[in-house]
Design a protein around this motif. Structure first.
Motif, PDB file in Angstrom:
ATOM      1  N   GLN A   7       0.835  -1.212   0.000  1.00 25.52           N
ATOM      2  CA  GLN A   7       0.000   0.000   0.000  1.00 25.52           C
ATOM      3  C   GLN A   7       0.864   1.254   0.000  1.00 25.52           C
ATOM      4  OE1 GLN A   7      -2.103  -1.211   3.501  1.00 25.52           O
ATOM      5  NE2 GLN A   7      -4.024  -1.544   2.394  1.00 25.52           N
ATOM      6  N   LYS A   8       1.891   1.207   0.832  1.00 21.34           N
ATOM      7  CA  LYS A   8       2.771   2.379   0.909  1.00 21.34           C
ATOM      8  C   LYS A   8       3.335   2.712  -0.452  1.00 21.34           C
ATOM      9  CE  LYS A   8       4.345   1.976   5.676  1.00 21.34           C
ATOM     10  NZ  LYS A   8       5.469   1.492   6.507  1.00 21.34           N
ATOM     11  N   LEU A   9       3.809   1.688  -1.109  1.00 17.32           N
ATOM     12  CA  LEU A   9       4.424   1.900  -2.420  1.00 17.32           C
ATOM     13  C   LEU A   9       3.410   2.509  -3.380  1.00 17.32           C
ATOM     14  CD1 LEU A   9       6.745  -1.150  -3.079  1.00 17.32           C
ATOM     15  CD2 LEU A   9       7.318   1.245  -3.428  1.00 17.32           C
ATOM     16  N   VAL A  10       2.201   1.914  -3.427  1.00 17.78           N
ATOM     17  CA  VAL A  10       1.184   2.363  -4.376  1.00 17.78           C
ATOM     18  C   VAL A  10       0.814   3.809  -4.093  1.00 17.78           C
ATOM     19  CG1 VAL A  10      -1.177   1.991  -5.151  1.00 17.78           C
ATOM     20  CG2 VAL A  10       0.312   0.041  -4.725  1.00 17.78           C
ATOM     21  N   ILE A  11       0.608   4.135  -2.818  1.00 13.60           N
ATOM     22  CA  ILE A  11       0.186   5.504  -2.458  1.00 13.60           C
ATOM     23  C   ILE A  11       1.266   6.501  -2.833  1.00 13.60           C
ATOM     24  CG2 ILE A  11      -0.295   7.023  -0.484  1.00 13.60           C
ATOM     25  CD1 ILE A  11      -1.800   4.629   0.750  1.00 13.60           C
ATOM     26  N   VAL A  16       2.841  11.112  -6.113  1.00 12.68           N
ATOM     27  CA  VAL A  16       3.803  11.766  -7.014  1.00 12.68           C
ATOM     28  C   VAL A  16       3.146  12.088  -8.348  1.00 12.68           C
ATOM     29  CG1 VAL A  16       5.928  11.420  -8.297  1.00 12.68           C
ATOM     30  CG2 VAL A  16       5.802  10.760  -5.899  1.00 12.68           C
ATOM     31  N   VAL A  17       2.431  11.119  -8.886  1.00 17.19           N
ATOM     32  CA  VAL A  17       1.832  11.305 -10.220  1.00 17.19           C
ATOM     33  C   VAL A  17       0.803  12.435 -10.171  1.00 17.19           C
ATOM     34  CG1 VAL A  17       0.330  10.219 -11.927  1.00 17.19           C
ATOM     35  CG2 VAL A  17       2.264   8.960 -11.005  1.00 17.19           C
ATOM     36  N   LEU A  19       0.451  14.863  -7.991  1.00 19.61           N
ATOM     37  CA  LEU A  19       1.088  16.150  -7.722  1.00 19.61           C
ATOM     38  C   LEU A  19       1.620  16.751  -9.009  1.00 19.61           C
ATOM     39  CD1 LEU A  19       1.335  17.398  -4.916  1.00 19.61           C
ATOM     40  CD2 LEU A  19       3.785  16.890  -4.999  1.00 19.61           C
ATOM     41  N   ILE A  20       2.328  15.902  -9.753  1.00 22.64           N
ATOM     42  CA  ILE A  20       2.940  16.396 -10.992  1.00 22.64           C
ATOM     43  C   ILE A  20       1.859  16.870 -11.958  1.00 22.64           C
ATOM     44  CG2 ILE A  20       4.221  15.703 -13.078  1.00 22.64           C
ATOM     45  CD1 ILE A  20       5.836  13.842 -11.109  1.00 22.64           C
ATOM     46  N   SER A  21       0.809  16.067 -12.113  1.00 23.39           N
ATOM     47  CA  SER A  21      -0.221  16.451 -13.081  1.00 23.39           C
ATOM     48  C   SER A  21      -0.962  17.700 -12.616  1.00 23.39           C
ATOM     49  CB  SER A  21      -1.193  15.302 -13.333  1.00 23.39           C
ATOM     50  OG  SER A  21      -1.473  14.618 -12.155  1.00 23.39           O
ATOM     51  N   CYS A  22      -1.144  17.847 -11.290  1.00 22.62           N
ATOM     52  CA  CYS A  22      -1.812  19.048 -10.767  1.00 22.62           C
ATOM     53  C   CYS A  22      -1.003  20.295 -11.070  1.00 22.62           C
ATOM     54  CB  CYS A  22      -2.012  18.946  -9.263  1.00 22.62           C
ATOM     55  SG  CYS A  22      -3.462  17.987  -8.848  1.00 22.62           S
ATOM     56  N   ILE A  23       0.312  20.209 -10.771  1.00 20.21           N
ATOM     57  CA  ILE A  23       1.173  21.370 -11.011  1.00 20.21           C
ATOM     58  C   ILE A  23       1.129  21.737 -12.489  1.00 20.21           C
ATOM     59  CG2 ILE A  23       3.576  22.170 -11.038  1.00 20.21           C
ATOM     60  CD1 ILE A  23       3.913  20.426  -8.441  1.00 20.21           C
ATOM     61  N   GLY A  24       1.216  20.685 -13.325  1.00 22.12           N
ATOM     62  CA  GLY A  24       1.161  20.918 -14.770  1.00 22.12           C
ATOM     63  C   GLY A  24      -0.131  21.605 -15.147  1.00 22.12           C
ATOM     64  N   GLY A  25      -1.215  21.050 -14.638  1.00 22.14           N
ATOM     65  CA  GLY A  25      -2.538  21.611 -14.935  1.00 22.14           C
ATOM     66  C   GLY A  25      -2.639  23.061 -14.499  1.00 22.14           C
ATOM     67  N   PHE A  26      -2.107  23.335 -13.312  1.00 25.15           N
ATOM     68  CA  PHE A  26      -2.201  24.690 -12.780  1.00 25.15           C
ATOM     69  C   PHE A  26      -1.456  25.684 -13.664  1.00 25.15           C
ATOM     70  CE2 PHE A  26      -0.651  28.088  -9.921  1.00 25.15           C
ATOM     71  CZ  PHE A  26      -1.884  28.584  -9.527  1.00 25.15           C
ATOM     72  N   ILE A  27      -0.238  25.238 -14.034  1.00 31.05           N
ATOM     73  CA  ILE A  27       0.573  26.127 -14.893  1.00 31.05           C
ATOM     74  C   ILE A  27      -0.157  26.387 -16.194  1.00 31.05           C
ATOM     75  CG2 ILE A  27       2.728  26.287 -16.221  1.00 31.05           C
ATOM     76  CD1 ILE A  27       4.016  24.731 -13.794  1.00 31.05           C
ATOM     77  N   ALA A  28      -0.709  25.329 -16.777  1.00 34.79           N
ATOM     78  CA  ALA A  28      -1.427  25.462 -18.054  1.00 34.79           C
ATOM     79  C   ALA A  28      -2.612  26.405 -17.872  1.00 34.79           C
ATOM     80  CB  ALA A  28      -1.930  24.083 -18.485  1.00 34.79           C
ATOM     81  N   ILE A 300      -5.821   6.044 -11.716  1.00 30.17           N
ATOM     82  CA  ILE A 300      -6.305   4.658 -11.698  1.00 30.17           C
ATOM     83  C   ILE A 300      -5.278   3.736 -12.352  1.00 30.17           C
ATOM     84  CG2 ILE A 300      -8.064   3.073 -12.639  1.00 30.17           C
ATOM     85  CD1 ILE A 300     -10.037   5.516 -12.296  1.00 30.17           C
ATOM     86  N   VAL A 301      -4.789   4.174 -13.501  1.00 28.66           N
ATOM     87  CA  VAL A 301      -3.821   3.362 -14.254  1.00 28.66           C
ATOM     88  C   VAL A 301      -2.563   3.157 -13.419  1.00 28.66           C
ATOM     89  CG1 VAL A 301      -2.329   3.332 -16.289  1.00 28.66           C
ATOM     90  CG2 VAL A 301      -4.709   4.069 -16.492  1.00 28.66           C
ATOM     91  N   VAL A 302      -2.071   4.256 -12.851  1.00 28.08           N
ATOM     92  CA  VAL A 302      -0.821   4.173 -12.090  1.00 28.08           C
ATOM     93  C   VAL A 302      -1.015   3.262 -10.876  1.00 28.08           C
ATOM     94  CG1 VAL A 302       0.706   5.534 -10.589  1.00 28.08           C
ATOM     95  CG2 VAL A 302       0.092   6.381 -12.826  1.00 28.08           C
ATOM     96  N   GLY A 303      -2.166   3.354 -10.248  1.00 28.34           N
ATOM     97  CA  GLY A 303      -2.466   2.537  -9.051  1.00 28.34           C
ATOM     98  C   GLY A 303      -2.396   1.049  -9.391  1.00 28.34           C
ATOM     99  N   THR A 304      -3.093   0.633 -10.413  1.00 32.64           N
ATOM    100  CA  THR A 304      -3.150  -0.777 -10.798  1.00 32.64           C
ATOM    101  C   THR A 304      -1.753  -1.307 -11.126  1.00 32.64           C
ATOM    102  OG1 THR A 304      -5.141  -0.054 -11.905  1.00 32.64           O
ATOM    103  CG2 THR A 304      -4.572  -2.364 -12.159  1.00 32.64           C
ATOM    104  N   LEU A 305      -1.058  -0.540 -11.955  1.00 30.95           N
ATOM    105  CA  LEU A 305       0.284  -0.941 -12.373  1.00 30.95           C
ATOM    106  C   LEU A 305       1.178  -1.088 -11.147  1.00 30.95           C
ATOM    107  CD1 LEU A 305       1.116   1.065 -15.593  1.00 30.95           C
ATOM    108  CD2 LEU A 305       1.550  -1.379 -15.185  1.00 30.95           C
TER     109      LEU A 305
END
Lengths: 798, 132
Positions: A7-11, A16-17, A19-28, A300-305
């Motif tokens: 669980q720790k690993l998945v979370i 990270v994913v 956070l990165i997409s949020c920052i990207g979205g915000f900048i955009a 979702i994708v990142v979680g499953t993987l």
């Protein structure tokens, strides 16, 4: 919360994913927003410029029209003529011209001509003719007289609408100013220009604000020209000062808006171009939605993987855990775990060796435990015997506690007893106090209790009455004493009284205004039983008693005065009686030859003599009591004085056949006295002795005492009964005689009283030494021995 | 002839003293109040004055004062003759120049005449009338 490694690993990965997409979205998002705003800004500016140009072109058309009219030489000529001659024809000509202009174009709402005095001479509106426009700015502004000029928006009070005025000077043929052509532009024309949308969104609008910060054209969100709004905001202020500003604001309607404020100098107005931010930024909402969707799917994708990946990585660790669990339960497997080549493999290797070591030490430990357990069982046996002993002790303590409880109970009973007694005593004390207070309050004299520091602890109402003060005025005894004459020094006396800790009463009479008060200082001394103190009285202050003796004094004085005057008035007629009788006896012996008449005359003489003596004695008493008696004190040979006096009485004693002897003492010292008064005393004592003695004799002797000479007169008379002795020295008392038997021995009963007062007046004393009924009495008086100090006449009041 | 002036407001008294002094061969003049007394002292210049104290218009002590201030009359001996028994009055009178202070009620008229005679005898013997 305990999380599994998976669980720790998945979370972690998810966080990270996202956070990165949020920052990207915000900048955009920000970039797109900025771009949109910038676009709109430039759009507002260009629209602003467009609007300005269209207004200006409109104005220019109006101007050129007016200019054309004003500079038309025919017009000029007619106007000039009319102004000179005032011919209706000329006026009609001009008017027709002006009205035609109005009908042709929709630029002006009205046109009129002003003369140089500021009066409307010709107007398309007939009602305006004759009006004075001198206060209008276009008339006052010198520029308007030189060229065609646009005036800013103003309020036409006659129509109630906002107008824009354009003026053009009409000149004479010679070029001088003849009049002013004024055109009013209908604001609705300008309004139309401003309201034209020209593809500026749904909320985009333009309007004009005049120099008073009032909107002059229609607002999109608050339609209607009459609804003028005053807009005070820094941007408007700056714009009216000549600047052009682009800014985000909250608009007049409360919406967020992007605006552009452009200064239009020709109109002296601010041109506002604005659009709601919500409309400008509408595309951003879509963008935000898309971003949210993308982030959701990605997570979702990142979680499953991540889950499957971590499973793969963590498998050897799972095995390690299982093995460790077994060891925990004591199962040591002999077979070591498979070792892989990576970091986990190294951990497995270390685990295997640790497992082996554990197994060995465990065996060792088990033996040691067995040994310790046997040792422990011995200790436990010892402890249990100790415990038994303790229990016994506990029991003893419990018994003690029981006793203590009994004692406590007894104490409680005793305490209650005492409390009850205290209550009883308190009640008794309260009663006693109430009685005491009532007694003090009912006293007919002023009662003031003062503590040791001179503060008043208690005073009764009578004291206030006597002193004529109120309780508020009196805090300390000094407050009272200050009311007395300064020379009475009462406060000092009272202080001294406290200091000396006297246990005796001190009294005195003091004048207090018109009153005379008798003041007593009574000490309050708590004399403790001898056993408890060293016979010392503790001073608790004192009591001041004030007695109003004014009335008594007056009474006494008037009594004394009566006494004195009555005596004096009595003496004069008595003197006349006696004097005349004695003259009859002396000078008319022949006239009273008859023995009967002679006896009667003699009786009259004796009676008057006795009466005079009585009156004189009364007078003496009065003077003595008033202290008006004056003593002529001198050193006297007492021996001579007694001898002389006794000689006078010899005859009297011989008549009664009783002896009268004086036994002089050798070397009797001189005494200080008034010889006349001493003679009177001796006469009185010897006279009394003679009166009351029928047989035997009278002896006079002297003794020398400490500082005094004592004269004793003893007789063998009837003596004085014991119960009469105490009355002896009082006024009008004759020992042993009642009112009715008094006349057997003539006298006023004042003799002894006077003698006693006189003896005391000369600093001596007179007393009855002894008296035995039927055997006789001894009287004595003392006089101070002359020490040689007092040789002068000393007038001393009694 | 020896002239006695009796200054006395009470007629009972003045009559009695007038009689006794006449019996004894004195020439007697009377005055009924202080002012009359002072006038007569100045006009008659008596040999001796018997002066009462309590009198209308001017009391005896005031008269005495005036007599002793006036050089014409100050040599005339004055005897205070009164029934006021106060010792202060006696003292005051003697310091003001009276030769004697006699309380009427204490003496018979004859005794008073005798006292006057004694005083006058003293004066004639010494021939120097003195105030005190």
């Amino acid at each position: 919360m305990k999380l599994r490694l998976t669980q720790k690993l998945v979370i972690s990965i998810e966080v990270v994913v996202i956070l990165i997409s949020c920052i990207g979205g915000f900048i955009a998002f920000r970039t797109v927003r900025e771009t949109l705003l910038n676009q709109t800004r430039s759009q507002t500016q260009s629209i602003s410029t467009l609007k300005e140009q269209s207004i200006l072109s409109f104005l220019n058309r109006a101007k050129s029209q007016l200019n054309f009219l004003a500079t038309n030489s025919t017009n000029k000529e007619i106007v000039q003529r009319y102004l000179l001659n005032k011919k209706e024809v000329d006026k009609e000509l001009i008017k027709t011209e002006l009205l035609e202009i109005l009908s042709q174009r929709t630029l002006f709402s009205s046109l009129y001509i002003l003369d140089q005095a500021g009066q409307v001479v010709i107007s398309t509106e007939e009602k305006d003719e004759g009006k004075i426009k001198t206060s209008e700015e276009y008339f006052l502004n010198p520029q308007t007289q030189a060229q065609t000029e646009t005036q800013y928006f103003s309020y036409d009070s006659s129509t109630g609408i906002t107008i824009l005025t354009i003026t053009s000077p009409i000149k004479n043929v010679n070029g001088s100013l003849s009049s002013l052509l004024v055109g009013n532009i209908d604001i609705s024309e300008i309004n139309k220009l401003m309201m034209e949308r020209s593809g500026f969104g749904n909320t985009g609008e333009t309007f004009l604000i005049n120099s008073s910060s009032v909107t002059v054209t229609e607002l999109l969100k608050e339609p209607g020209l009459e609804l003028k709004k005053v807009i005070f905001r820094p941007q408007v202020k700056e714009c009216l000062a000549g600047a052009s500003i682009s800014d985000e604001v909250i608009d007049y309607h409360g919406d967020k808006a992007l605006g552009f404020w452009k200064w239009v100098p020709e109109l002296k107005s601010c041109l506002v171009t604005k659009i709601d931010l919500s409309e400008v930024l509408a595309p951003l909402n879509q963008l935000a939605k898309n971003l949210a969707y993308s982030i959701g799917i990605l997570s979702i994708v990142v979680g499953t993987l991540g889950y499957y990946l971590s499973k793969l990585i963590l498998k050897p660790i799972e095995e390690l855990r299982n093995e460790a669990n077994k060891i925990k339960l004591g199962n040591y497997s002999d077979k070591p775990l498979d070792v892989s080549g990576d970091e986990i493999g190294e951990v497995t290797q270390a685990f295997n060796s640790m497992s082996q070591r554990l197994k060995e030490s465990y065996t060792d430990l088990e033996e040691k435990v067995k040994q310790k357990t046997s040792e422990l069982s011995v200790k436990i046996t010892e402890l249990s015997s100790l415990n038994q002993k303790l229990e016994q002790k506990d029991y003893a303590v419990l018994n003690l506690l029981e006793d203590a409880r009994d004692l406590e109970h007894q104490l409680k009973t005793e305490k209650e007893n005492i409390e009850r007694k205290v209550d009883e005593r308190t009640e008794e004390l309260t009663n006693a106090k109430t009685k005491l207070t009532a007694s003090i309050s009912s006293l007919p004299i002023g009662f003031v209790m003062v503590d040791d520091s001179h503060h008043i602890s208690f005073l009764n109402k009578k004291s206030l009455d006597i002193l004529g003060m109120t309780a508020n005025e009196i805090n300390s005894s000094e407050d009272i004493f200050n009311k007395f004459p300064k020379d009475s020094n009462l406060h000092e006396l009272h202080k001294a009284f406290h200091k000396e800790n006297k246990s005796v009463l001190v009294e005195g009479e003091v004048d207090y205004g018109s009153k005379t008060l008798k003041i007593s200082f009574v000490p309050i001394s708590n004399i403790l039983p001898i056993s408890q103190s060293n016979e010392k009285a503790s001073n608790l202050g004192s009591i001041l008693l004030f007695e109003d003796i004014t009335e008594a004094k007056i009474l006494e004085r008037s009594k004394d005065e009566f006494f004195s005057i009555a005596s004096h008035e009595l003496r004069t007629p008595l003197t006349a009686i006696r004097g005349n009788i004695s003259m009859i006896q002396d000078y008319y012996p022949d006239a009273i030859k008859d023995p009967e008449l002679n006896t009667m005359i003699d009786d009259i003489h004796k009676s008057s003599t006795r009466l005079i003596r009585i009156v004189n004695e009364f007078l003496n008493v009065s003077r003595l009591e008033q202290g008006k008696m004056i003593y002529d004190l001198k050193p006297i040979e007492l021996d001579t004085l007694i001898t002389e006096t006794v000689t006078d009485y010899k005859a009297g004693s011989e008549v009664k056949n009783i002896s009268l002897e004086y036994t002089p003492l050798p070397n009797l010292p001189k005494v200080i006295c008034d010889s006349d008064k001493v003679r009177e005393i001796i006469i009185n004592l010897v006279g009394n002795a003679l009166k009351f003695t029928d047989k035997g004799g009278i002896k006079i002797t002297t003794e020398v005492l400490q500082g005094f000479v004592k004269v004793l007169v003893s007789d063998t008379g009837r003596g004085i009964p014991l119960k009469q002795q105490s009355l002896l020295f009082h006024k009008f008392q004759q020992a042993g005689s009642s009112l009715f038997t008094r006349d057997t021995v003539s006298g006023t009963g004042l003799g002894l009283y006077i003698s006693k007062l006189m003896a005391e007046g000369m600093h001596g004393e007179l007393k009855l030494e002894s008296s035995v009924e039927g055997q006789g009495s001894v009287f004595s008086f003392t006089l101070p021995i002359d020490t040689g100090e007092v040789t002068k006449v000393d007038n001393t009041k009694v | 002839m020896t002239k006695i002036l009796i200054v006395e407001d009470d007629p009972l008294m003045s009559r009695m003293y007038e009689k006794i002094f006449k019996f004894e061969g004195f020439d007697v003049e009377l005055a009924a109040d202080g002012e009359e007394g002072l006038d007569k002292i100045r006009s008659i210049k008596p040999t001796l004055v018997l002066l009462d104290i309590m009198m209308p218009k001017m009391n005896g002590l005031q008269v005495l004062e005036k007599v002793k201030q006036d050089p014409e009359t100050k040599a005339i001996p004055v005897i205070m003759l009164t029934n006021l028994a106060g010792s202060q009055d006696a003292e005051a009178a003697l310091t003001k120049g009276a030769v004697k202070y006699i309380i009427k009620s204490e003496f018979e008229p004859k005794q008073i005449v005798n006292m006057v005679k004694e005083i006058l005898a003293g004066y004639t013997r010494n021939d120097v009338p003195s105030a005190v």
